[in-house]
Scaffold this active site. Structure first.
Site, PDB file in Angstrom:
ATOM      1  N   GLU A   1      -1.583   8.155  -4.030  1.00 55.00           N
ATOM      2  CA  GLU A   1      -1.906   7.842  -5.263  1.00 55.00           C
ATOM      3  C   GLU A   1      -3.607   8.239  -5.681  1.00 55.00           C
ATOM      4  O   GLU A   1      -4.518   8.193  -4.659  1.00 55.00           O
ATOM      5  CB  GLU A   1      -2.086   6.352  -5.708  1.00 55.00           C
ATOM      6  CG  GLU A   1      -2.902   5.391  -4.705  1.00 55.00           C
ATOM      7  CD  GLU A   1      -2.579   3.861  -4.741  1.00 55.00           C
ATOM      8  OE1 GLU A   1      -1.332   3.545  -4.841  1.00 55.00           O
ATOM      9  OE2 GLU A   1      -3.446   3.129  -5.037  1.00 55.00           O
TER      10      GLU A   1
ATOM     11  N   HIS B   1      -1.087   0.614  -9.663  1.00 55.17           N
ATOM     12  CA  HIS B   1      -1.640  -0.229  -8.702  1.00 55.17           C
ATOM     13  C   HIS B   1      -2.607  -1.376  -9.522  1.00 55.17           C
ATOM     14  O   HIS B   1      -3.773  -1.520  -9.529  1.00 55.17           O
ATOM     15  CB  HIS B   1      -2.653   0.658  -7.875  1.00 55.17           C
ATOM     16  CG  HIS B   1      -3.003   0.133  -6.715  1.00 55.17           C
ATOM     17  ND1 HIS B   1      -3.355   0.579  -5.523  1.00 55.17           N
ATOM     18  CD2 HIS B   1      -3.602  -1.450  -6.319  1.00 55.17           C
ATOM     19  CE1 HIS B   1      -3.906  -0.064  -4.700  1.00 55.17           C
ATOM     20  NE2 HIS B   1      -3.830  -1.375  -5.062  1.00 55.17           N
TER      21      HIS B   1
ATOM     22  N   ARG C   1       1.011  -1.264   0.003  1.00 55.36           N
ATOM     23  CA  ARG C   1      -0.020   0.062  -0.251  1.00 55.36           C
ATOM     24  C   ARG C   1       1.078   1.094   0.089  1.00 55.36           C
ATOM     25  O   ARG C   1       2.115   1.325   0.499  1.00 55.36           O
ATOM     26  CB  ARG C   1      -0.806  -0.008   1.219  1.00 55.36           C
ATOM     27  CG  ARG C   1      -2.045  -0.614   1.026  1.00 55.36           C
ATOM     28  CD  ARG C   1      -3.157  -0.012   0.171  1.00 55.36           C
ATOM     29  NE  ARG C   1      -4.500  -0.651  -0.018  1.00 55.36           N
ATOM     30  CZ  ARG C   1      -4.614  -1.660  -0.885  1.00 55.36           C
ATOM     31  NH1 ARG C   1      -3.764  -2.252  -1.661  1.00 55.36           N
ATOM     32  NH2 ARG C   1      -5.855  -2.251  -0.768  1.00 55.36           N
TER      33      ARG C   1
HETATM   34  C1  DGY Z   1      -6.383  -5.092  -3.247  1.00 55.57           C
HETATM   35  O1  DGY Z   1      -7.227  -5.887  -3.432  1.00 55.57           O
HETATM   36  O2  DGY Z   1      -6.344  -4.750  -1.750  1.00 55.57           O
HETATM   37  C2  DGY Z   1      -5.699  -4.534  -4.293  1.00 55.57           C
HETATM   38  O3  DGY Z   1      -4.511  -3.615  -4.132  1.00 55.57           O
HETATM   39  C3  DGY Z   1      -6.380  -3.843  -5.171  1.00 55.57           C
HETATM   40  O4  DGY Z   1      -5.941  -4.195  -6.656  1.00 55.57           O
END
Ligand code: DGY
Length: 337
Positions: free
Chosen positions: A279, A297, A250
């Site tokens: 982001e 992402h 993240r």
């Molecule tokens: C998630 O599912 O947490 C991913 O980062 C989204 O693509």
């Protein structure tokens, strides 16, 4: 309100919000059972808009772009469930959602292998400078080929990968690394069972030892106040100057400004980033560096997996609205059997 949502009226059906664009067939199926406020234009709602969109609906499908907190829920008296189309749910203020008596759900498991594949792909692209080499070809530099002057990378095979965050996705990356003959070390809140450690060929080490000894550091832990800026200037300084740093966890776990500075000064070899602080904005210094691979992402972004994530989020929503327990309920305290 200047909204992009499309409300199809039908008095009998319960109202739901689909806050981001989803596959049209999935939307059409939802419209058979619900009056759907949809956002197929995929515009990101402001906090004020989200507050209004959540008013009067009994369920909502949302994603990481929707911050669900006490402010978002201020007019959401009818809401029974917020179903995230994502396994990570740092966009949820779970205590606030629970206090509002709303169920919260996410999409675990269905994206594990796809995300682990991508983590490994980003590691390979970063260590072997694949995107940089591609730009080199496109810029017409191939005639400058030489034994010593190509973009020279770092090996994966027989190197040490250090994985921070050894949940399902971290373990998936470890298993892929084994296939490359890599030595796998990991750091996590808790040790894996002996059986899981064996299956991953992984050895638990302290965070400090991992940063100091790994050739490739891969971040896969969830975001929390505790993991905020867990990797900053101090941690990067411990890493080998030949090491790579991969973040598919993240934004906010890495201090992006400190990382950009370290990359500029070649304190580490390179970084591969799929997630960023704030982001979709990217720290401007990162955009100007060649020793970083940037992705928007997309770790879970294959069609099959995104369809599976949407389907699981819909299962969660339907279960809650049918009075059943959603398959991946986060705050079980809210569920009354
Ligand atoms: C998630 O599912 O947490 C991913 O980062 C989204 O693509």
């Amino acid at each position: 309100m200047n909204t992009t949502t499309n409300t199809r009226a039908s008095n009998q059906k319960p109202k739901i919000l689909v806050a981001r664009a989803i596959f049209p067939e999935a939307l059409a199926k939802l419209e058979e059972s619900f009056e759907v406020r949809s956002n197929q234009e995929d515009r990101i709602f402001s906090p004020e808009e989200l507050q209004k969109e959540l008013s009067g609906v009994v369920g909502a499908l949302v994603a990481g772009s929707e911050r669900i907190d006490a402010n978002a829920l201020v007019n959401a008296q009818d809401l029974k469930i917020v179903a995230n189309i994502s396994v990570g749910y740092n966009n949820f203020d779970v205590p606030a959602i629970t206090a509002a008596g709303v169920m919260a759900a996410n999409t675990p498991d269905v994206l594990t292998d796809t995300t682990a594949d991508f983590g490994f792909a980003l590691l390979m692209a970063t260590a072997r400078r694949i995107t940089e080499a591609e730009h080199w070809v496109r810029a017409g530099h191939w005639d400058k080929w030489s034994i010593v002057n190509n973009p020279l990378g770092m090996d994966l095979h027989h190197s040490t990968v250090g994985i921070i965050g050894m949940g399902r996705i971290g373990q998936g990356i470890a298993k892929r690394a084994l296939g490359f003959g890599m030595n796998v070390i990991y750091h996590n809140r808790s040790h894996l069972s002996d059986g899981d450690e064996k299956a991953c060929g992984a050895r638990y080490v302290s965070k400090e030892e991992l940063l100091r000894t790994a050739d490739h550091v891969v971040l896969v832990m969830s975001y929390s106040a505790e993991s905020h800026h867990m990797i900053g200037a101090k941690e990067i300084a411990i890493m080998k100057s030949t090491a790579t740093l991969i973040n598919i966890a993240r934004g906010g776990i890495v201090d992006d400004a400190a990382l950009a500075q370290a990359l500029k000064e070649n304190k580490i070899f390179a970084a591969g980033l799929d997630v960023f602080e704030g982001e979709p904005k990217v720290h401007p210094d990162l955009l100007n560096l060649s020793n970083v691979v940037l992705a928007p992402h997309i770790a879970s972004a294959t069609e099959k997996t995104r369809r599976a994530m949407v389907a699981l989020a819909i299962d969660n929503l339907r279960a809650a609205l049918d009075g059943k327990k959603p398959p991946s309920l986060i705050n079980s305290a809210v569920y009354k059997d």
